[in-house]
Enzyme design. Structure first.
Site, PDB file in Angstrom:
ATOM      1  N   ILE A   1     -42.361  27.295 -47.857  1.00  6.93           N
ATOM      2  CA  ILE A   1     -43.686  26.615 -48.112  1.00  6.93           C
ATOM      3  C   ILE A   1     -43.548  25.228 -47.526  1.00  6.93           C
ATOM      4  O   ILE A   1     -44.637  24.641 -47.740  1.00  6.93           O
ATOM      5  CB  ILE A   1     -43.606  26.931 -49.812  1.00  6.93           C
ATOM      6  CG1 ILE A   1     -43.559  28.025 -50.384  1.00  6.93           C
ATOM      7  CG2 ILE A   1     -44.836  25.946 -50.266  1.00  6.93           C
ATOM      8  CD1 ILE A   1     -44.450  29.158 -49.698  1.00  6.93           C
TER       9      ILE A   1
ATOM     10  N   CYS B   1     -43.079  10.781 -66.381  1.00  4.93           N
ATOM     11  CA  CYS B   1     -44.279  10.101 -65.984  1.00  4.93           C
ATOM     12  C   CYS B   1     -44.816  10.164 -64.435  1.00  4.93           C
ATOM     13  O   CYS B   1     -43.904  10.555 -63.552  1.00  4.93           O
ATOM     14  CB  CYS B   1     -44.164   8.447 -66.136  1.00  4.93           C
ATOM     15  SG  CYS B   1     -43.551   8.357 -68.108  1.00  4.93           S
TER      16      CYS B   1
ATOM     17  N   HIS C   1     -37.615  27.420 -58.762  1.00  9.23           N
ATOM     18  CA  HIS C   1     -37.422  26.624 -60.012  1.00  9.23           C
ATOM     19  C   HIS C   1     -36.073  26.783 -60.617  1.00  9.23           C
ATOM     20  O   HIS C   1     -35.791  25.786 -61.457  1.00  9.23           O
ATOM     21  CB  HIS C   1     -38.631  26.511 -61.035  1.00  9.23           C
ATOM     22  CG  HIS C   1     -39.884  26.599 -60.387  1.00  9.23           C
ATOM     23  ND1 HIS C   1     -40.574  27.491 -59.708  1.00  9.23           N
ATOM     24  CD2 HIS C   1     -40.891  25.589 -59.986  1.00  9.23           C
ATOM     25  CE1 HIS C   1     -41.600  27.476 -59.319  1.00  9.23           C
ATOM     26  NE2 HIS C   1     -41.686  25.959 -59.488  1.00  9.23           N
TER      27      HIS C   1
HETATM   28  N1  GLN Z   1     -45.515  21.935 -48.945  1.00 13.17           N
HETATM   29  C1  GLN Z   1     -44.886  21.601 -50.128  1.00 13.17           C
HETATM   30  C2  GLN Z   1     -43.556  21.745 -50.385  1.00 13.17           C
HETATM   31  O1  GLN Z   1     -43.127  22.584 -49.829  1.00 13.17           O
HETATM   32  C3  GLN Z   1     -45.647  22.150 -51.257  1.00 13.17           C
HETATM   33  C4  GLN Z   1     -45.446  21.650 -52.602  1.00 13.17           C
HETATM   34  C5  GLN Z   1     -46.074  22.238 -53.800  1.00 13.17           C
HETATM   35  O2  GLN Z   1     -46.767  23.227 -53.726  1.00 13.17           O
HETATM   36  N2  GLN Z   1     -46.019  21.458 -55.063  1.00 13.17           N
HETATM   37  O3  GLN Z   1     -42.952  20.760 -51.007  1.00 13.17           O
HETATM   38 ZN    ZN Z   2     -45.933  25.133 -54.843  1.00 17.83          ZN
END
Ligand code: GLN
Ligand code: ZN
Length: 758
Positions: A432, A517, A696
């Site tokens: 991602i 925060c 996660h």
């Molecule tokens: N490109 C971002 C990453 O890989 C996407 C983060 C996200 O979706 N919050 O960290």
């Molecule tokens: Zn994400």
């Protein structure tokens, strides 16, 4: 004329509560010391509010973690798995908030959810069939006494019975209606107890009244309050709503025996219309939310004065208030020392909003409000032309036409061209964007920011990180590579810093949940791209490999949703301005040889209006076009990806397809893959990469379980449209689990590919 606020930030101006809580969690301080920090914050806030001349000072708006969680404890709606741990009351509370793992057991936290349309998150109370609702804590009474002993008679604030029931999760067969009596009974006891203390006003927060309400909801609400309000004793009860208008229940609401009704005139599009159409009972007090509790800009006094004058013709008795709790703005401008006065004078955080309420009161009490010094100064402030105006950008937004939002040729044709050009295998593998941000990466960034290492050294360090990351991905055998995002602290802040029109605060922290925060950047001027933002990094990364390197950007809607927006420019126009800047970056990347570009819209769903009927007109009708605007200029062979951090988009599935991206990756691994059925049913056209494992958690998914997930996906999604990837960026993970996880992912994809070929 009197003034009121709905609630005040409790984290402390310098996040004292956050730091003390974290120390407590680590065992570095004891409960007494944590309590002392909390008390200091409360008494400080109390003094501030009293000194500002506020008439209705709230109490019980303080919370160690979350107000709804406090209400669950107040009503005894606490799952046994927490109470049976045998911990102190405070630790039982924290166990429900954060989970517990230790000598006494191992339990997960309650679920957390976004609080209406804010970036705050609440803990979801759980109610089982055998949950016994009864008054179970003394917190609201203790905090009332504490304030009273310190010379302040307050208005206690408690989540209302209806909102509590609407937000709770029922784990058994029973539903909200089954608990209505018991809950109403508990609230009667609360009132009785407050009566003993001599409390004059109580505020019940009922934001759930601004949601779409069914007949059943309205009956539930009226039944509960008929009962509660029949037992008011001498207390006056305020029904406080916020985050919108109460169009579905206005008449029912004003017909009940409340003494005060709090309405939102900022976000409540139709609030004024409701008052005009249905009137406002002469025997009740209108708590008019006229100061924005969610944004950081100075109130526009001329506009507010005009509004209040209008209201005075409808409601006899008006208290000036904020549109929602000030929880959603930072504490005080006093700590913003680096921001120049030319900016600061336009800002109002919580403390300054107290001052605004006082000024408004004085202005409105004057014989001629328009001649008061405060009024005139404020009017002048709102007339100054802000710096950062960019007519060229405004012009561009003005002259956008249909064509600017349409990518040609259409998707199916592009898909063919891209498949040919990229020559990827079926089930292409990718990530991602971010790779683990090690402590080394963060330390270097801080050192660079503090001026301890030169730009040159910092950039060389980043290049080295990128090179290692590219090599790692090649070794693992991923098909579409990324540069790793080592240069980014945060996916919005990074872009904000590269865009003209943004400014950054020093201490404008806002509670997101518990001790967490955020410090949203501020849209100050018109937005434009100051310089290429990512091109060098992507081009460098691409130079190291023959595999396609995916450019990595954050989308306009997400950037906007995680910023403090302006109030004098529509969200639509702001989104289009940002989209134009992203568009320039997209075209630059393309020009420099980047063939795949991902535009993250992690937060697109977040600002979906609370009422379904407003979804399109108020939001999707500009949010989706903003995305299209950013990518419609590229050539057919350039592949546009997007990413979303959730998979609950069943209800906006057509709109997501309408973004007209070529590929979308999203979170799926935790949602039982139900989204796949939705995609199939909607005949989803965009290629998809539903996350095959959950980033996660530090857990390493096995090759076999990934294969299993991919096979399941293939049952719903044609192989030519399916991508294989984790469900989000890897930056919060360590290399130790990332490398084997990705190896398993790649091997799983290869083996399923072979199965397909057989
Ligand atoms: N490109 C971002 C990453 O890989 C996407 C983060 C996200 O979706 N919050 O960290
Ligand atoms: Zn994400």
């Amino acid at each position: 004329m009197l003034t009121s606020i709905i609630g005040y930030p409790r984290i402390g101006a310098l996040r004292e509560l956050k730091f003390a809580s974290e120390k407590y969690f680590r065992g570095e301080i004891d409960a007494c010391e944590l309590e002392k920090t909390a008390r200091d914050i409360r008494l400080y806030n109390l003094k501030l509010q009293k000194n500002s001349g506020l008439d209705f000072v709230p109490s019980n708006d303080f919370s160690f973690y979350d107000g709804l969680l406090d209400t669950a404890f107040l009503l005894g709606a606490v799952p046994e798995r927490y109470t049976s741990l045998g911990l102190s009351p405070l630790d039982t509370y924290f166990a429900a908030a954060r989970g517990y793992q230790g000598e006494n057991g191992d339990v997960k936290a309650l679920a957390m959810k976004k609080w209406f349309n804010t970036n705050y998150h609440y803990m979801v109370p759980e109610i089982a069939d055998d949950t016994v609702i009864r008054l179970s804590s003394t917190k609201p009474f203790d905090l009332y006494s504490e304030a009273f002993e310190n010379g302040c008679e307050t208005k206690p604030v408690i989540t209302g019975a209806y909102t509590f029931l609407k937000l709770a999760r029922f784990t058994g067969k029973k539903s909200a209606a089954d608990f209505a009596d018991a809950v109403a009974e508990a609230y009667c006891q609360i009132l009785a107890k407050f009566a003993d203390f001599g409390v004059k006003w109580v505020q019940f927060d009922e934001p759930a009244l601004v949601l779409d309400m069914s007949e059943e909801d309205i009956s539930l609400f009226t039944a509960i309050y008929r009962k509660i309000l029949a037992n008011k004793h001498s207390i006056k009860v305020l029904a406080q709503t916020y985050f919108g208008d109460v169009r579905d229940c206005y008449e029912n609401l004003v017909a009940l025996d409340f003494d005060g009704i709090g309405l939102d005139f900022i976000e409540g599009k139709r609030t004024i219309e409701l008052l005009e159409n249905f009137g406002f009972p002469g025997d009740k007090v209108l708590f008019a939310g006229v100061v924005n509790g969610k944004n950081i800009w100075r109130n526009n006094f001329p506009k507010t004065v005009e509004l209040v004058k209008k209201l005075r013709n409808i409601a006899g008795n008006i208290v000036l208030s904020t549109s929602c709790s000030l929880l959603h703005v930072p504490c005080t401008l006093r700590n913003e020392v680096k921001l120049g006065e030319e900016f600061r004078r336009h800002f109002a955080y919580a403390e300054e909003k107290l001052g605004e309420l006082e000024s408004l009161k004085n202005i409105l009490e004057a014989d001629c409000p328009e001649n008061t010094t405060d009024y005139l100064a404020n009017a002048a402030l709102h007339q100054v032309e802000r710096s950062g105006r960019n007519d060229q950008v405004r012009q561009k937004v003005q002259s956008l036409t249909e064509r600017d939002f349409v990518r040609l040729p259409e998707f199916s044709e592009r898909e063919k061209i891209q498949h040919e050009r990229l020559g990827l295998p079926v089930l292409p593998t990718t990530t991602i964007g971010s790779f683990p941000q090690t402590s080394e990466v963060r330390a270097k960034r801080s050192a660079f920011r503090r001026g301890e290492i030169s730009r040159n050294d910092y950039e060389n360090f980043l290049k080295d990180q990128i090179a290692q990351c590219v090599k790692l991905q090649e070794d693992i055998g991923l098909d579409v590579l990324v540069h790793g995002e080592f240069e980014r602290n945060d996916m919005v802040e990074y872009f904000g810093e590269c865009l003209d029109g943004y400014i950054f605060t020093e201490k404008a922290w806002v509670q997101s949940y518990g001790t967490r925060c955020v410090k949203p950047p501020v849209i100050w001027g018109d937005i434009s791209r100051a310089k290429p933002m990512t091109v060098d990094w992507s081009v460098y990364a691409q130079s190291l490999t023959t595999k396609p390197m995916k450019g990595m950007l954050t989308g306009a809607v997400t950037i906007l949703n995680w910023s403090f927006p302006r109030e004098d420019i529509s969200l639509r126009d702001s989104a289009f301005q940002i989209a134009l800047a992203i568009r320039e970056e997209v075209l630059d990347l393309e020009k420099n040889g980047i063939n795949i570009i991902q535009i993250d819209e992690a937060a697109l769903r977040e600002k979906l209006p609370l009422r379904r009927s407003d979804w399109h007109e108020d939001y999707l009708d500009w949010a989706i076009p903003a995305f299209r605007l950013a990518c419609s200029g590229v050539k057919p062979e350039t592949q546009i990806h997007t990413h979303m951090c959730y998979s609950e988009f069943a209800d906006i599935i057509k709109d997501i397809d309408d973004m007209d991206a070529d590929v979308i990756t999203f979170e799926a691994s935790r949602s039982d893959l139900t989204i796949l059925d939705v995609l199939k049913a909607a005949d989803f056209r965009t290629e998809v990469g539903p996350g095959v494992y959950d980033i996660h958690s530090p857990r390493i998914p096995s090759k076999d379980e990934i294969k299993e997930a991919v096979r399941k996906m293939l049952g719903r999604i044609p192989a030519e449209k399916l991508w294989v990837n984790p469900d989000c960026g890897l930056k919060t993970r360590g290399n130790a689990e990332t490398v084997p996880s990705l190896e398993n992912l790649v091997n799983a994809a290869k083996e399923v590919r072979n199965e397909l070929a057989d």
